[in-house]
Design an enzyme around this catalytic site. Structure first.
Site, PDB file in Angstrom:
ATOM      1  N   GLU A  90      -6.243 -10.442  -0.917  1.00  0.00           N
ATOM      2  CA  GLU A  90      -7.139 -10.405   0.344  1.00  0.00           C
ATOM      3  C   GLU A  90      -8.757 -10.229  -0.136  1.00  0.00           C
ATOM      4  OE1 GLU A  90      -5.622  -6.933   2.424  1.00  0.00           O
ATOM      5  OE2 GLU A  90      -3.459  -7.487   2.098  1.00  0.00           O
ATOM      6  N   GLU A 100       0.543  -1.333  -0.044  1.00  0.00           N
ATOM      7  CA  GLU A 100       0.057   0.059  -0.088  1.00  0.00           C
ATOM      8  C   GLU A 100       0.987   1.341  -0.058  1.00  0.00           C
ATOM      9  OE1 GLU A 100      -2.808  -0.513   3.393  1.00  0.00           O
ATOM     10  OE2 GLU A 100      -3.910  -2.040   2.436  1.00  0.00           O
TER      11      GLU A 100
HETATM   12  C1  XIL Z   1      -5.900  -6.095   8.476  1.00  0.00           C
HETATM   13  C2  XIL Z   1      -6.272  -7.158   9.541  1.00  0.00           C
HETATM   14  O1  XIL Z   1      -7.120  -7.993   8.746  1.00  0.00           O
HETATM   15  C3  XIL Z   1      -6.731  -6.738  10.828  1.00  0.00           C
HETATM   16  O2  XIL Z   1      -6.992  -7.789  11.669  1.00  0.00           O
HETATM   17  C4  XIL Z   1      -5.908  -5.536  11.253  1.00  0.00           C
HETATM   18  O3  XIL Z   1      -6.216  -5.104  12.658  1.00  0.00           O
HETATM   19  C5  XIL Z   1      -5.534  -4.492  10.413  1.00  0.00           C
HETATM   20  O4  XIL Z   1      -4.900  -5.000   9.258  1.00  0.00           O
HETATM   21  N1  XIL Z   1      -5.048  -4.405   3.841  1.00  0.00           N
HETATM   22  C6  XIL Z   1      -3.989  -5.133   4.225  1.00  0.00           C
HETATM   23  C7  XIL Z   1      -4.037  -6.063   5.313  1.00  0.00           C
HETATM   24  O5  XIL Z   1      -3.016  -5.410   3.508  1.00  0.00           O
HETATM   25  O6  XIL Z   1      -2.952  -6.067   6.231  1.00  0.00           O
HETATM   26  C8  XIL Z   1      -5.187  -5.508   6.338  1.00  0.00           C
HETATM   27  O7  XIL Z   1      -5.288  -6.497   7.360  1.00  0.00           O
HETATM   28  C9  XIL Z   1      -6.739  -5.442   5.516  1.00  0.00           C
HETATM   29  C10 XIL Z   1      -6.117  -4.248   4.466  1.00  0.00           C
END
Ligand code: XIL
Length: 354
Positions: free
Chosen positions: A264, A159
Protein backbone atom coordinates in the site's frame (compact mmCIF):
# COMPACT_ATOMS: atom_id res chain seq x y z
CA UNK A 1 8.78 0.28 -52.99
CA UNK A 2 8.08 -3.20 -54.27
CA UNK A 3 6.00 -5.58 -52.17
CA UNK A 4 9.09 -7.65 -51.30
CA UNK A 5 11.08 -4.64 -50.22
CA UNK A 6 8.22 -3.51 -48.02
CA UNK A 7 7.97 -6.94 -46.40
CA UNK A 8 11.71 -6.91 -45.83
CA UNK A 9 11.51 -3.48 -44.18
CA UNK A 10 8.67 -4.63 -41.89
CA UNK A 11 10.57 -7.78 -40.93
CA UNK A 12 13.66 -5.75 -40.20
CA UNK A 13 11.79 -3.33 -37.94
CA UNK A 14 9.93 -6.05 -36.06
CA UNK A 15 12.74 -8.56 -35.86
CA UNK A 16 15.40 -6.16 -34.67
CA UNK A 17 13.45 -4.46 -31.92
CA UNK A 18 15.73 -5.56 -29.10
CA UNK A 19 18.96 -7.11 -30.34
CA UNK A 20 21.28 -8.10 -27.53
CA UNK A 21 24.37 -5.96 -27.44
CA UNK A 22 27.48 -7.64 -28.86
CA UNK A 23 30.87 -6.98 -27.32
CA UNK A 24 32.24 -3.82 -28.81
CA UNK A 25 28.86 -2.51 -30.00
CA UNK A 26 26.67 0.14 -28.42
CA UNK A 27 23.68 -1.37 -26.60
CA UNK A 28 20.21 -0.14 -27.52
CA UNK A 29 19.24 3.06 -25.76
CA UNK A 30 16.43 2.61 -23.21
CA UNK A 31 13.16 2.77 -25.15
CA UNK A 32 11.47 6.15 -24.64
CA UNK A 33 8.34 4.27 -23.67
CA UNK A 34 9.67 2.90 -20.34
CA UNK A 35 6.83 2.34 -17.92
CA UNK A 36 6.79 1.15 -14.32
CA UNK A 37 5.63 -2.30 -15.37
CA UNK A 38 8.01 -2.57 -18.32
CA UNK A 39 11.17 -1.87 -16.31
CA UNK A 40 10.32 -3.96 -13.23
CA UNK A 41 11.10 -7.65 -13.01
CA UNK A 42 8.19 -8.12 -10.56
CA UNK A 43 4.56 -6.92 -10.54
CA UNK A 44 3.91 -3.22 -9.96
CA UNK A 45 0.39 -2.57 -8.75
CA UNK A 46 -2.14 0.07 -7.75
CA UNK A 47 -5.17 -0.02 -5.47
CA UNK A 48 -8.19 1.00 -7.48
CA UNK A 49 -11.76 2.07 -7.34
CA UNK A 50 -14.50 0.99 -9.82
CA UNK A 51 -16.18 4.36 -10.35
CA UNK A 52 -12.91 6.01 -11.42
CA UNK A 53 -12.12 3.02 -13.59
CA UNK A 54 -15.35 3.38 -15.53
CA UNK A 55 -15.69 7.18 -15.28
CA UNK A 56 -12.21 8.57 -15.82
CA UNK A 57 -10.43 7.58 -19.06
CA UNK A 58 -7.01 8.90 -17.95
CA UNK A 59 -7.17 6.79 -14.80
CA UNK A 60 -7.88 3.65 -16.78
CA UNK A 61 -5.26 4.50 -19.37
CA UNK A 62 -2.59 5.08 -16.71
CA UNK A 63 -3.43 1.74 -15.11
CA UNK A 64 -3.27 -0.10 -18.40
CA UNK A 65 0.04 1.44 -19.39
CA UNK A 66 1.94 1.62 -16.13
CA UNK A 67 0.79 -1.22 -13.88
CA UNK A 68 0.79 -5.01 -13.98
CA UNK A 69 -1.10 -5.77 -10.77
CA UNK A 70 -4.38 -4.52 -9.34
CA UNK A 71 -5.61 -4.39 -5.75
CA UNK A 72 -9.21 -3.58 -4.82
CA UNK A 73 -9.04 -0.48 -2.62
CA UNK A 74 -12.41 -0.94 -0.89
CA UNK A 75 -14.82 -3.09 -2.88
CA UNK A 76 -13.82 -6.51 -1.58
CA UNK A 77 -13.93 -5.40 2.05
CA UNK A 78 -16.68 -6.90 4.14
CA UNK A 79 -18.91 -3.81 4.32
CA UNK A 80 -18.98 -3.46 0.54
CA UNK A 81 -19.09 -7.10 -0.48
CA UNK A 82 -21.32 -8.51 2.27
CA UNK A 83 -23.72 -5.71 3.25
CA UNK A 84 -26.36 -7.97 4.80
CA UNK A 85 -26.21 -11.38 6.43
CA UNK A 86 -27.71 -13.17 3.46
CA UNK A 87 -26.72 -10.81 0.69
CA UNK A 88 -23.43 -10.32 -1.12
CA UNK A 89 -22.81 -7.46 -3.54
CA UNK A 90 -20.25 -8.38 -6.15
CA UNK A 91 -20.81 -5.37 -8.40
CA UNK A 92 -17.80 -3.22 -7.43
CA UNK A 93 -15.52 -6.21 -6.97
CA UNK A 94 -16.50 -7.61 -10.36
CA UNK A 95 -15.69 -4.34 -12.15
CA UNK A 96 -12.19 -4.42 -10.68
CA UNK A 97 -11.54 -8.15 -11.05
CA UNK A 98 -12.87 -8.22 -14.64
CA UNK A 99 -10.66 -5.26 -15.56
CA UNK A 100 -7.59 -7.02 -14.14
CA UNK A 101 -8.44 -10.33 -15.81
CA UNK A 102 -9.26 -8.75 -19.18
CA UNK A 103 -6.10 -6.64 -19.29
CA UNK A 104 -3.83 -9.48 -18.17
CA UNK A 105 -2.98 -7.96 -14.81
CA UNK A 106 -2.45 -9.95 -11.63
CA UNK A 107 -5.36 -9.44 -9.20
CA UNK A 108 -4.74 -9.09 -5.47
CA UNK A 109 -7.80 -9.29 -3.18
CA UNK A 110 -8.02 -7.00 -0.15
CA UNK A 111 -9.09 -7.87 2.58
CA UNK A 112 -11.09 -10.76 4.06
CA UNK A 113 -10.77 -10.07 7.81
CA UNK A 114 -10.25 -6.52 9.11
CA UNK A 115 -11.53 -4.52 12.07
CA UNK A 116 -12.63 -1.64 9.83
CA UNK A 117 -15.18 -1.67 7.06
CA UNK A 118 -17.28 -4.14 9.01
CA UNK A 119 -21.01 -4.03 8.05
CA UNK A 120 -23.56 -3.03 10.68
CA UNK A 121 -25.13 -6.49 10.72
CA UNK A 122 -21.79 -7.82 12.00
CA UNK A 123 -21.13 -5.11 14.60
CA UNK A 124 -24.66 -5.73 15.88
CA UNK A 125 -24.41 -9.51 15.63
CA UNK A 126 -25.42 -11.46 18.72
CA UNK A 127 -24.37 -15.06 18.95
CA UNK A 128 -22.25 -17.58 20.78
CA UNK A 129 -18.74 -18.50 19.67
CA UNK A 130 -20.07 -21.15 17.28
CA UNK A 131 -22.34 -18.62 15.58
CA UNK A 132 -19.40 -16.19 15.24
CA UNK A 133 -17.22 -18.96 13.85
CA UNK A 134 -19.85 -19.80 11.24
CA UNK A 135 -20.11 -16.14 10.30
CA UNK A 136 -16.34 -15.86 9.78
CA UNK A 137 -16.07 -19.14 7.90
CA UNK A 138 -19.06 -18.46 5.63
CA UNK A 139 -17.78 -15.00 4.73
CA UNK A 140 -14.27 -16.15 3.86
CA UNK A 141 -15.45 -19.26 2.02
CA UNK A 142 -18.07 -17.45 -0.05
CA UNK A 143 -15.83 -14.56 -1.12
CA UNK A 144 -12.78 -16.69 -1.90
CA UNK A 145 -14.86 -19.23 -3.88
CA UNK A 146 -16.60 -16.46 -5.81
CA UNK A 147 -13.26 -15.33 -7.23
CA UNK A 148 -11.49 -18.66 -7.42
CA UNK A 149 -9.21 -18.65 -10.46
CA UNK A 150 -9.69 -14.88 -10.92
CA UNK A 151 -7.88 -13.58 -7.86
CA UNK A 152 -4.24 -14.65 -7.52
CA UNK A 153 -3.66 -13.61 -3.92
CA UNK A 154 -5.63 -12.43 -0.90
CA UNK A 155 -4.93 -10.35 2.16
CA UNK A 156 -6.59 -12.79 4.54
CA UNK A 157 -6.09 -10.90 7.79
CA UNK A 158 -5.32 -7.18 7.85
CA UNK A 159 -3.87 -5.11 10.72
CA UNK A 160 -4.41 -7.56 13.58
CA UNK A 161 -1.59 -6.16 15.75
CA UNK A 162 -1.17 -2.88 17.59
CA UNK A 163 2.07 -0.93 17.41
CA UNK A 164 3.15 -2.39 20.76
CA UNK A 165 3.01 -5.89 19.28
CA UNK A 166 -0.07 -7.05 21.20
CA UNK A 167 -3.17 -8.27 19.42
CA UNK A 168 -5.56 -5.50 18.44
CA UNK A 169 -8.75 -5.85 20.48
CA UNK A 170 -11.04 -6.16 17.45
CA UNK A 171 -14.51 -7.65 17.39
CA UNK A 172 -12.94 -10.72 15.80
CA UNK A 173 -10.52 -11.20 18.70
CA UNK A 174 -13.21 -10.51 21.26
CA UNK A 175 -15.73 -12.94 19.80
CA UNK A 176 -13.43 -15.65 18.45
CA UNK A 177 -10.25 -15.55 20.51
CA UNK A 178 -6.68 -15.29 19.15
CA UNK A 179 -7.08 -18.44 17.06
CA UNK A 180 -9.30 -16.54 14.60
CA UNK A 181 -6.24 -15.57 12.56
CA UNK A 182 -4.97 -19.08 11.90
CA UNK A 183 -8.50 -20.35 11.25
CA UNK A 184 -9.10 -17.54 8.73
CA UNK A 185 -6.09 -18.75 6.75
CA UNK A 186 -7.31 -22.33 6.93
CA UNK A 187 -10.78 -21.39 5.67
CA UNK A 188 -9.26 -19.40 2.80
CA UNK A 189 -7.00 -22.33 1.87
CA UNK A 190 -9.93 -24.76 1.91
CA UNK A 191 -11.91 -22.44 -0.39
CA UNK A 192 -9.08 -22.10 -2.94
CA UNK A 193 -6.07 -24.40 -2.71
CA UNK A 194 -4.12 -22.38 -5.30
CA UNK A 195 -4.58 -18.79 -4.15
CA UNK A 196 -1.68 -17.10 -2.32
CA UNK A 197 -2.55 -16.12 1.25
CA UNK A 198 -1.11 -12.98 2.86
CA UNK A 199 -1.00 -11.40 6.27
CA UNK A 200 -1.04 -7.61 5.69
CA UNK A 201 0.10 -4.99 8.22
CA UNK A 202 1.28 -1.39 8.51
CA UNK A 203 4.11 0.08 10.55
CA UNK A 204 6.66 -2.76 10.52
CA UNK A 205 9.16 -0.10 9.42
CA UNK A 206 8.65 2.11 12.48
CA UNK A 207 7.63 -0.36 15.20
CA UNK A 208 10.18 -3.06 16.04
CA UNK A 209 7.61 -4.64 18.35
CA UNK A 210 4.99 -4.91 15.65
CA UNK A 211 7.52 -6.30 13.19
CA UNK A 212 8.57 -8.91 15.75
CA UNK A 213 4.94 -9.82 16.46
CA UNK A 214 4.20 -10.40 12.78
CA UNK A 215 7.35 -12.51 12.36
CA UNK A 216 6.49 -14.54 15.47
CA UNK A 217 3.02 -15.18 14.07
CA UNK A 218 4.54 -16.40 10.80
CA UNK A 219 6.94 -18.70 12.67
CA UNK A 220 4.07 -20.07 14.76
CA UNK A 221 1.93 -20.69 11.65
CA UNK A 222 4.74 -22.58 9.98
CA UNK A 223 5.37 -24.70 13.05
CA UNK A 224 1.70 -25.65 13.18
CA UNK A 225 1.31 -26.06 9.40
CA UNK A 226 -1.13 -23.19 9.10
CA UNK A 227 -1.15 -22.10 5.45
CA UNK A 228 0.46 -18.71 4.74
CA UNK A 229 2.28 -17.64 1.57
CA UNK A 230 3.23 -14.05 2.12
CA UNK A 231 3.45 -10.93 4.22
CA UNK A 232 2.34 -7.45 3.15
CA UNK A 233 4.18 -4.36 4.33
CA UNK A 234 1.69 -1.58 3.68
CA UNK A 235 4.36 1.16 3.74
CA UNK A 236 2.21 4.25 4.17
CA UNK A 237 5.28 6.35 4.77
CA UNK A 238 6.71 9.83 4.39
CA UNK A 239 9.78 11.67 3.13
CA UNK A 240 11.38 11.80 6.61
CA UNK A 241 11.27 8.11 7.41
CA UNK A 242 14.82 6.65 7.56
CA UNK A 243 15.71 4.29 4.74
CA UNK A 244 17.58 2.03 7.17
CA UNK A 245 14.37 1.22 9.08
CA UNK A 246 12.51 0.47 5.87
CA UNK A 247 15.35 -1.78 4.72
CA UNK A 248 15.37 -3.56 8.07
CA UNK A 249 11.63 -4.33 7.88
CA UNK A 250 12.01 -5.64 4.32
CA UNK A 251 15.09 -7.71 5.23
CA UNK A 252 13.55 -9.33 8.28
CA UNK A 253 10.30 -10.07 6.47
CA UNK A 254 12.18 -11.60 3.53
CA UNK A 255 14.09 -13.82 5.98
CA UNK A 256 10.83 -15.73 6.60
CA UNK A 257 11.23 -17.17 3.10
CA UNK A 258 7.66 -16.12 2.29
CA UNK A 259 6.51 -13.82 -0.48
CA UNK A 260 6.93 -10.14 0.39
CA UNK A 261 4.51 -7.51 -0.91
CA UNK A 262 4.94 -3.78 -0.43
CA UNK A 263 1.20 -3.59 -0.52
CA UNK A 264 0.00 0.00 0.00
CA UNK A 265 2.88 2.35 -0.75
CA UNK A 266 2.51 6.10 -0.53
CA UNK A 267 4.99 8.79 0.56
CA UNK A 268 3.56 11.85 2.33
CA UNK A 269 5.24 15.23 2.01
CA UNK A 270 3.06 17.35 4.31
CA UNK A 271 4.17 15.86 7.61
CA UNK A 272 3.15 18.89 9.67
CA UNK A 273 -0.31 18.84 8.04
CA UNK A 274 0.07 22.50 7.15
CA UNK A 275 -3.05 24.06 5.67
CA UNK A 276 -2.85 25.13 2.00
CA UNK A 277 0.44 23.29 1.75
CA UNK A 278 2.30 23.57 -1.53
CA UNK A 279 5.50 21.50 -1.79
CA UNK A 280 8.73 23.15 -2.85
CA UNK A 281 10.96 21.57 -5.45
CA UNK A 282 13.26 20.42 -2.64
CA UNK A 283 10.38 18.41 -1.15
CA UNK A 284 9.51 16.86 -4.51
CA UNK A 285 13.15 15.78 -4.76
CA UNK A 286 13.02 14.19 -1.33
CA UNK A 287 9.86 12.34 -2.30
CA UNK A 288 11.59 11.16 -5.44
CA UNK A 289 14.56 9.92 -3.38
CA UNK A 290 12.25 8.03 -1.00
CA UNK A 291 10.40 6.25 -3.82
CA UNK A 292 13.72 5.32 -5.36
CA UNK A 293 15.15 4.08 -2.06
CA UNK A 294 12.10 1.92 -1.31
CA UNK A 295 12.00 0.35 -4.78
CA UNK A 296 15.76 -0.24 -4.71
CA UNK A 297 15.62 -1.78 -1.24
CA UNK A 298 12.79 -4.11 -2.28
CA UNK A 299 14.46 -5.13 -5.54
CA UNK A 300 17.86 -5.78 -4.00
CA UNK A 301 16.91 -7.25 -0.62
CA UNK A 302 13.99 -9.56 -1.45
CA UNK A 303 15.12 -12.65 -3.38
CA UNK A 304 13.42 -12.72 -6.82
CA UNK A 305 11.37 -15.84 -6.02
CA UNK A 306 9.81 -13.98 -3.07
CA UNK A 307 9.01 -10.75 -4.91
CA UNK A 308 5.23 -10.45 -4.99
CA UNK A 309 5.64 -6.84 -6.08
CA UNK A 310 5.15 -3.24 -5.06
CA UNK A 311 1.66 -1.74 -5.01
CA UNK A 312 0.90 1.95 -4.56
CA UNK A 313 -2.25 2.86 -2.64
CA UNK A 314 -4.22 4.61 -5.39
CA UNK A 315 -2.88 6.02 -8.64
CA UNK A 316 -2.68 9.82 -8.54
CA UNK A 317 -2.65 12.60 -5.95
CA UNK A 318 -6.26 13.27 -6.95
CA UNK A 319 -7.51 9.86 -5.86
CA UNK A 320 -5.21 9.26 -2.86
CA UNK A 321 -6.93 8.30 0.40
CA UNK A 322 -4.41 10.40 2.40
CA UNK A 323 -6.10 13.83 2.31
CA UNK A 324 -9.34 12.47 3.76
CA UNK A 325 -7.41 10.32 6.26
CA UNK A 326 -5.16 13.10 7.58
CA UNK A 327 -7.63 15.93 7.00
CA UNK A 328 -4.87 17.83 5.27
CA UNK A 329 -3.70 18.33 1.73
CA UNK A 330 -0.94 16.05 0.62
CA UNK A 331 0.54 14.67 -2.59
CA UNK A 332 1.82 11.17 -1.82
CA UNK A 333 1.76 9.40 -5.19
CA UNK A 334 3.95 9.20 -8.33
CA UNK A 335 1.29 10.82 -10.56
CA UNK A 336 -0.12 14.31 -10.00
CA UNK A 337 -3.83 15.15 -10.05
CA UNK A 338 -3.74 15.33 -13.87
CA UNK A 339 -1.94 11.96 -14.08
CA UNK A 340 1.30 13.64 -15.10
CA UNK A 341 4.46 11.90 -13.97
CA UNK A 342 6.03 13.60 -10.96
CA UNK A 343 9.67 13.54 -9.86
CA UNK A 344 8.50 10.70 -7.57
CA UNK A 345 7.64 8.70 -10.69
CA UNK A 346 11.20 9.07 -12.00
CA UNK A 347 12.60 7.95 -8.65
CA UNK A 348 10.25 4.96 -8.56
CA UNK A 349 11.15 4.00 -12.14
CA UNK A 350 14.87 4.23 -11.42
CA UNK A 351 14.54 2.14 -8.27
CA UNK A 352 12.57 -0.56 -10.09
CA UNK A 353 15.10 -0.97 -12.88
CA UNK A 354 17.36 -3.99 -12.47
C1 XIL B 1 -8.59 2.84 3.07
C2 XIL B 1 -9.17 3.35 1.76
O1 XIL B 1 -8.14 3.81 0.94
C3 XIL B 1 -10.19 4.43 2.03
O2 XIL B 1 -10.85 4.81 0.83
C4 XIL B 1 -11.23 3.92 3.04
O3 XIL B 1 -12.12 4.97 3.36
C5 XIL B 1 -10.54 3.40 4.29
O4 XIL B 1 -9.60 2.41 3.94
N1 XIL B 1 -4.82 0.29 5.36
C6 XIL B 1 -5.56 -0.61 4.62
C7 XIL B 1 -6.51 -0.10 3.62
O5 XIL B 1 -5.36 -1.81 4.75
O6 XIL B 1 -7.63 -0.93 3.47
C8 XIL B 1 -6.96 1.30 3.90
O7 XIL B 1 -7.74 1.75 2.81
C9 XIL B 1 -5.78 2.20 4.15
C10 XIL B 1 -4.98 1.72 5.33
Amino acid sequence: MTRNLLLFAILLMGGCRQPSAQPGTTPNPTPVTSTLRSVASFPVGAAINPSLLTGKPLYRQTLETEFSSITSENHLKMRQVHPEKDRYDWSGGNTIVDFANQTGKRMHGHALVWHQSVPDWVTQFKGDSLAWENLLRDHITTVVKQYKGKIASWDVVNEAFLDDGTLRPTLWLQNLGPGYMARSFQYARQADPAVKLFYNEYGQEYSAKKLAAVLAMVADFRKRNIPIDGVGLQMHTNIDHPDAQIENAIRQTAATGLLVHISELDVRVNQAKTANFSPTDALWQRQKAKYQAIATAYRTIVPPAQQHGITTWNVSDADSWIPSFCQCNDFPLPFDKDFKKKAAYDGFLTGLKP
